[in-house]
Design an enzyme around this catalytic site. Structure first.
Site, PDB file in Angstrom:
ATOM      1  N   ASP A 174     -15.449  -0.865   2.612  1.00 38.45           N
ATOM      2  CA  ASP A 174     -14.792  -2.100   1.969  1.00 38.45           C
ATOM      3  C   ASP A 174     -13.754  -2.545   2.856  1.00 38.45           C
ATOM      4  O   ASP A 174     -13.080  -1.541   3.800  1.00 38.45           O
ATOM      5  CB  ASP A 174     -14.217  -1.627   0.717  1.00 38.45           C
ATOM      6  N   MET A 201      -5.147  -5.138  -8.720  1.00 38.73           N
ATOM      7  CA  MET A 201      -5.282  -6.479  -8.338  1.00 38.73           C
ATOM      8  C   MET A 201      -4.300  -7.602  -9.085  1.00 38.73           C
ATOM      9  O   MET A 201      -4.863  -8.551  -9.754  1.00 38.73           O
ATOM     10  CB  MET A 201      -6.843  -6.831  -8.575  1.00 38.73           C
ATOM     11  N   LYS A 252     -15.079  -8.910   2.907  1.00 35.60           N
ATOM     12  CA  LYS A 252     -15.425 -10.344   3.266  1.00 35.60           C
ATOM     13  C   LYS A 252     -15.136 -10.916   5.025  1.00 35.60           C
ATOM     14  O   LYS A 252     -15.819 -11.609   5.075  1.00 35.60           O
ATOM     15  CB  LYS A 252     -14.307 -11.440   2.317  1.00 35.60           C
ATOM     16  N   ASP A 299     -10.944   5.555  -5.670  1.00 34.30           N
ATOM     17  CA  ASP A 299     -11.939   6.114  -6.299  1.00 34.30           C
ATOM     18  C   ASP A 299     -13.166   5.214  -6.505  1.00 34.30           C
ATOM     19  O   ASP A 299     -13.025   4.280  -6.958  1.00 34.30           O
ATOM     20  CB  ASP A 299     -11.701   6.648  -7.661  1.00 34.30           C
TER      21      ASP A 299
HETATM   22  N1  SAH Z   1     -11.124   1.865  -6.126  1.00 36.14           N
HETATM   23  C1  SAH Z   1      -9.844   1.314  -5.753  1.00 36.14           C
HETATM   24  C2  SAH Z   1      -9.472  -0.010  -6.215  1.00 36.14           C
HETATM   25  C3  SAH Z   1     -10.213  -1.235  -5.798  1.00 36.14           C
HETATM   26  S1  SAH Z   1      -9.649  -2.472  -6.391  1.00 36.14           S
HETATM   27  C4  SAH Z   1      -8.969   2.487  -6.243  1.00 36.14           C
HETATM   28  O1  SAH Z   1      -9.367   3.441  -6.928  1.00 36.14           O
HETATM   29  O2  SAH Z   1      -7.729   2.891  -5.842  1.00 36.14           O
HETATM   30  C5  SAH Z   1      -8.433  -2.993  -5.313  1.00 36.14           C
HETATM   31  C6  SAH Z   1      -6.938  -2.876  -5.561  1.00 36.14           C
HETATM   32  O3  SAH Z   1      -6.611  -1.661  -5.813  1.00 36.14           O
HETATM   33  C7  SAH Z   1      -5.739  -3.483  -4.774  1.00 36.14           C
HETATM   34  O4  SAH Z   1      -5.972  -5.209  -5.367  1.00 36.14           O
HETATM   35  C8  SAH Z   1      -4.584  -2.784  -5.287  1.00 36.14           C
HETATM   36  O5  SAH Z   1      -4.450  -3.157  -6.774  1.00 36.14           O
HETATM   37  C9  SAH Z   1      -5.406  -1.535  -5.516  1.00 36.14           C
HETATM   38  N2  SAH Z   1      -5.042  -0.620  -4.232  1.00 36.14           N
HETATM   39  C10 SAH Z   1      -5.920   0.079  -3.420  1.00 36.14           C
HETATM   40  N3  SAH Z   1      -5.347   0.699  -2.551  1.00 36.14           N
HETATM   41  C11 SAH Z   1      -4.130   0.695  -2.716  1.00 36.14           C
HETATM   42  C12 SAH Z   1      -3.073   1.510  -2.028  1.00 36.14           C
HETATM   43  N4  SAH Z   1      -2.996   2.143  -0.971  1.00 36.14           N
HETATM   44  N5  SAH Z   1      -1.770   1.165  -2.459  1.00 36.14           N
HETATM   45  C13 SAH Z   1      -1.549   0.217  -3.588  1.00 36.14           C
HETATM   46  N6  SAH Z   1      -2.400  -0.350  -4.134  1.00 36.14           N
HETATM   47  C14 SAH Z   1      -3.940  -0.147  -3.851  1.00 36.14           C
END
Ligand code: SAH
Length: 259
Positions: free
Chosen positions: A43, A178, A65, A98
């Site tokens: 991703d 998000m 994307k 995750d």
């Molecule tokens: N599976 C991911 C979430 C994916 S959705 C997880 O478990 O973290 C994508 C969103 O995750 C982003 O828009 C943001 O809100 C959050 N995110 C992912 N990595 C991040 C990071 N290092 N710091 C803060 N927010 C993060």
């Protein structure tokens, strides 16, 4: 069965969590999977530091994307995973944090099983764990909250609806993924349902990464502070939590003394 034939049999697709970005927060299992994969389909949010751990003989495909172009959606990503797996390649589908948290995992698993393929899921640290650690806080605390919610600001329909009445109660804690664009909507819904305007909301951008940033706000000031902070990286809104900075700095010398 000859060796060559064995090699072309489809192997289970590994859905691997990359954690929030710091490579030291990868699981040992995830690191092993990355280093033995033939192809890693990742991703956009998987950090460059983690991609750097992948060997040069492994093919990297960006499912974000940017890599597939703006018009390619989930179906196309599913197809890429299935096509790669059918060649017998050892495929890792690498997802930020995750894979089971806001990762559209089920759609990909359905595509895999519909194609008659197997999968395994390797959990990773969700970004909430890194964000709350950066604040020096607990997600749950006796006398404050006995539950915590992981919610999204957005879903397929637009701004996501939540149980605002429950969230508006004092002491509630939620990690909102998000949420940058939805912040004003979230603020409006919570205030409408009686939330206290001074409830802390802390923005944690790039949690666990070298460019991590913590920005303090309250429900009342959230949209203005978000606009001013000009957040460009992935960010979480930690609703109901403020950074513990004072306690942290005074606690350090005591810890050193004990050691
Ligand atoms: N599976 C991911 C979430 C994916 S959705 C997880 O478990 O973290 C994508 C969103 O995750 C982003 O828009 C943001 O809100 C959050 N995110 C992912 N990595 C991040 C990071 N290092 N710091 C803060 N927010 C993060």
């Amino acid at each position: 069965m000859t060796r060559d034939l064995q090699k072309t049999l489809p192997q289970p697709v590994a859905f691997v969590g990359s954690g929030p970005g710091d490579p030291d927060l990868l699981t040992v299992k995830a690191l092993r999977a990355l280093q033995t994969a033939d192809v890693v389909i990742h991703d956009r949010l998987v950090s460059a530091d983690i991609l750097a751990l992948i060997g040069s003989r492994t093919r990297l495909r960006n499912a974000g994307k940017e890599g597939f172009g703006p018009s390619l959606g989930q179906d196309a990503i599913n197809q890429v995973i299935v096509d790669e797996a059918k060649t017998g390649a050892c495929v890792v589908r690498l997802k930020s944090g995750d894979p089971t948290v806001f990762g559209r995992l089920d759609e990909e698993l359905d595509a895999i099983t519909d194609a008659g393929l197997d999968y395994i899921i390797m959990p990773g640290l969700t970004s909430t764990s890194a964000a709350v650690a950066a604040l020096g806080q607990s997600l749950t605390k006796r006398g404050r909250n006995t539950a915590v919610r992981l919610i999204t600001g957005h879903d397929m329909q637009g701004y996501a609806d939540q149980d605002w009445r429950a969230l508006a109660r004092n002491g509630e804690v939620a990690a909102i993924y998000m949420a940058k664009k939805a912040a004003r909507f979230i603020q409006g819904r919570l205030l409408m349902h009686g939330a206290t305007p001074s409830t802390p909301v802390t923005i944690v951008e790039n949690a666990s990464r070298p460019d991590q940033r913590i920005v303090s706000a309250t429900l009342a000031t959230l949209p203005a502070i978000l606009a001013e902070a000009d957040i460009t990286g992935p960010a979480l809104l930690m609703y109901g939590l403020a950074p513990r900075e004072a306690a942290r700095t005074t606690a350090l010398p005591q810890i050193q003394e004990i050691i």
